[in-house]
Write a protein that holds these residues in place. Structure first.
Motif, PDB file in Angstrom:
ATOM      1  N   GLU A  37      30.811 -95.725  -8.488  1.00  0.00           N
ATOM      2  CA  GLU A  37      31.605 -96.938  -8.589  1.00  0.00           C
ATOM      3  C   GLU A  37      32.806 -96.714  -9.473  1.00  0.00           C
TER       4      GLU A  37
ATOM      5  N   ASP B 110      34.468 -99.277 -10.741  1.00  0.00           N
ATOM      6  CA  ASP B 110      34.592-100.358 -11.711  1.00  0.00           C
ATOM      7  C   ASP B 110      33.449-100.375 -12.721  1.00  0.00           C
TER       8      ASP B 110
ATOM      9  N   ASP C 122      29.185 -95.637  -3.851  1.00  0.00           N
ATOM     10  CA  ASP C 122      28.230 -96.709  -4.129  1.00  0.00           C
ATOM     11  C   ASP C 122      26.826 -96.164  -4.360  1.00  0.00           C
TER      12      ASP C 122
ATOM     13  N   ARG D 233      25.102-104.818 -16.253  1.00  0.00           N
ATOM     14  CA  ARG D 233      24.890-105.780 -17.338  1.00  0.00           C
ATOM     15  C   ARG D 233      23.756-106.735 -16.998  1.00  0.00           C
ATOM     16  N   LYS D 234      23.787-107.217 -15.793  1.00  0.00           N
ATOM     17  CA  LYS D 234      22.761-108.167 -15.385  1.00  0.00           C
ATOM     18  C   LYS D 234      21.374-107.533 -15.433  1.00  0.00           C
TER      19      LYS D 234
ATOM     20  N   ALA E 208      20.234-107.356 -18.942  1.00  0.00           N
ATOM     21  CA  ALA E 208      19.806-108.663 -19.444  1.00  0.00           C
ATOM     22  C   ALA E 208      18.433-109.020 -18.887  1.00  0.00           C
TER      23      ALA E 208
ATOM     24  N   ARG F 231      23.486-109.602 -24.857  1.00  0.00           N
ATOM     25  CA  ARG F 231      23.698-110.964 -24.388  1.00  0.00           C
ATOM     26  C   ARG F 231      22.371-111.733 -24.340  1.00  0.00           C
TER      27      ARG F 231
ATOM     28  N   ALA G   3      20.991-112.553 -27.759  1.00  0.00           N
ATOM     29  CA  ALA G   3      21.719-113.667 -28.358  1.00  0.00           C
ATOM     30  C   ALA G   3      21.235-114.986 -27.765  1.00  0.00           C
TER      31      ALA G   3
ATOM     32  N   ASP H 221      34.249-101.294 -24.120  1.00  0.00           N
ATOM     33  CA  ASP H 221      33.695-102.613 -24.410  1.00  0.00           C
ATOM     34  C   ASP H 221      32.797-102.609 -25.643  1.00  0.00           C
TER      35      ASP H 221
ATOM     36  N   SER I 161      32.469-105.449 -28.769  1.00  0.00           N
ATOM     37  CA  SER I 161      31.478-106.514 -28.583  1.00  0.00           C
ATOM     38  C   SER I 161      31.039-107.025 -29.945  1.00  0.00           C
ATOM     39  N   THR I 162      30.341-108.142 -29.926  1.00  0.00           N
ATOM     40  CA  THR I 162      29.791-108.678 -31.159  1.00  0.00           C
ATOM     41  C   THR I 162      28.295-108.778 -30.999  1.00  0.00           C
TER      42      THR I 162
END
Lengths: 341, 341
Positions: free
Chosen positions: B69, B71, B99, B226-227, B230, B259, B262, B282, B286-287
């Motif tokens: 990928e 992106d 992909d 990311r998903k 999470a 994420r 948090a 990133d 990030s925080t």
DNA sequence: CTGTTAGCGCATTCAA
DNA sequence: TTGAATGCGCTAACAG
């Protein structure tokens, strides 16, 4: 060393043309012959020479995508969709990384890859409208991003002014009255285009609400990056301008802003609401998640490729006027403007 | 329509050869002649036909970069450096987005761009070692990422086991004893490679400390996103496994994990420390900022291009053995393991 | 349905 | 230093 059509022909005991027919599949070939040829191809490990085919055919099936940076999330995502869209039309994409440098953009546009690429999609940053207008149309060109002066090139982008206006209005509708800007660019030659348009949108929104623009709320950046966003935000915070919201000209600036606000112990959105533009993936997973303007990247990519294809078809004849397409966009409110803290 | 060398020659009143000499600059040409030719070139707007040149020359100056990928931040950053490194050697990069699909990787490796690209740099995900070993060497190939079985291809990557071990050890050294894993992949055909190696490193680290591995601390993901990070984190939290640290197999998984933590009101690193791998941009903003393993991407890119160039030079002769290079890496501790909250 | 031939535009022999 | 011919590998005319 190289296996040619001729070699296959000899091996299969047929003519070159027949092998060609089998390879391209354009013409009917007797099944028996086809099988024999295929066997020869497999045995010899024949692979068509695309350079030769391109020379013959007059086109390469290659298009170039010229972007400032491949590792900026927005452009990376866009590149993904362009590659995808191109593929659907049997085109391969070749990447030119310009770093936003005028010289490299000029070089790409001048066609140093002449006759190797059939078309060019470019997101100009360093080049001014006048220089772009000089494009002589020797190769189909589609421009992304800032709207540039007329010329032989097609163009697609969202309405930056409207989008920026909507972003600002969103903050104002939330009751914020001291909306800071992160990402302004003084009339520098580089990159000023998009920033100028977004600034316009910002000012229109204020004006419509009858709010006076406060220059102390405007923070400039040299480039669009997380660090620049953080720095600009720090300056804004230190200046005593006391913004209660920030409109960042893109998402990575906003991400930098979020970071700086957190460092300074300010809560988002209760102390300062933040909105960006671009809808990069990161913004959907940051804490808080980032409100933003969502451009229709898929549409942009597809349309860019299709416009290119169109011009590629019209082989020099009947130069239809340059098209200027507005891609759709939408505002998404996430935690950075609608959250609870 | 097309301006050819011949046309320029006629215009300038010289032979084709002379024009060619001027264009390529390989041979001395009398200044007066050169000027005349140059003038003709400008007038006619001549641009060399690279397809023809490639056919003649036998090489195109194009290399392909096949990535899952574009992106995904890690690959986008890597692509940037590869494009840069290639450019330094006069090569242009053409992107193939696979992909992670075995079919597309197979297609790319099989050389459907035969004789158009001089070499291929690929980060295989879907293809297994056996299939990769079948590469017949018709085109120079450099592999990135997972170490795959021997073959005619060069390979460069960091030592994934060692890196994962170091990441885990970092968490253990902080006193964490229930280190969860986000990103494991059961022995699925796809993507299992890198995950397996990182899992190994994790287990080695535990073993060295005499800590028993707890399978309930291992969360699988279908892909690295990311998903998925999470989701896996949520599962870990809900399962009652009570991790006090998370080793995420890459940074975007970790960003997803941050994420989710948090959202659940857990503090990082005090409640749960988090570390990732890849050092994507990133993670630096990030925080909290993300601790991670930093692979030397510039080295990876440069080395990949250079190995390719090397093989491209050796035109079929003397197939030197496949090289396997280990790129450097380092651990960077940021707030997600060293922060105050 | 299949074979023969001519050129796509360029670089590169050989001569001059 | 420059000019004229040859072929890179393939496809599209045109036969057959």
């Amino acid at each position: 060393m190289a296996v040619r059509l001729q070699d296959v022909a000899k091996q299969a005991g047929v003519s070159v043309k027949t092998v060609s027919n089998v390879v391209t599949g354009h013409v009917h070939v007797a099944p028996a012959t086809r099988e024999r040829v295929q066997a020869a191809i497999d045995i010899l490990g024949y692979r068509p020479n695309l350079s030769a085919r391109n020379l013959r055919h007059g086109r390469s099936g290659l298009i170039a995508l010229a972007l400032p940076e491949l590792d900026s999330p927005y452009f990376a995502e866009l590149a993904r969709f362009v590659v995808q869209a191109a593929e659907e039309h049997g085109l391969t994409v070749l990447i030119d990384q310009t770093d936003g440098l005028a010289d490299r953009e000029r070089l790409v546009m001048a066609g140093f890859r002449s006759h190797l690429i059939d078309g060019l999609i470019m997101s100009p940053v360093g080049l001014g409208p006048t220089e772009i207008a000089e494009h002589d149309g020797h190769i189909p060109l589609v421009l992304l991003g800032e709207k540039v002066g007329a010329g032989s090139a097609d163009h697609i982008a969202i309405d930056n002014v409207a989008a920026a206006r909507e972003a600002t209005e969103h903050l104002l509708a939330l009751g914020r009255r001291r909306v800071g800007v992160v990402g302004n660019q003084a009339d520098s030659p580089a990159g000023s285009g998009v920033a100028r348009l977004r600034r316009q949108g910002y000012e229109q929104a204020l004006q419509w609400r009858g709010i006076a623009a406060d220059p102390t709320l405007i923070a400039d950046v040299p480039t669009f990056g997380r660090k620049q966003g953080a720095d600009a935000t720090a300056r804004l915070l230190d200046s005593g301008a006391r913004p209660d919201a920030l409109f960042c000209f893109n998402d990575i600036l906003a991400l930098g802003a979020l970071r700086m606000l957190a460092e300074r112990g300010l809560r988002v959105p209760s102390d300062v609401a933040v909105i960006g533009m671009d809808d990069i993936e990161d913004g959907r997973w940051s804490t808080p998640t980032l409100s933003t303007i969502v451009p229709d990247k898929v549409e942009i990519a597809r349309c860019a490729v299709e416009m290119l294809l169109n011009r590629m078809g019209i082989t020099g004849a009947m130069p239809s006027p340059a098209r200027d397409v507005r891609a759709g966009f939408a505002l998404v409110a996430r935690e950075s403007t609608f959250g609870r803290t």
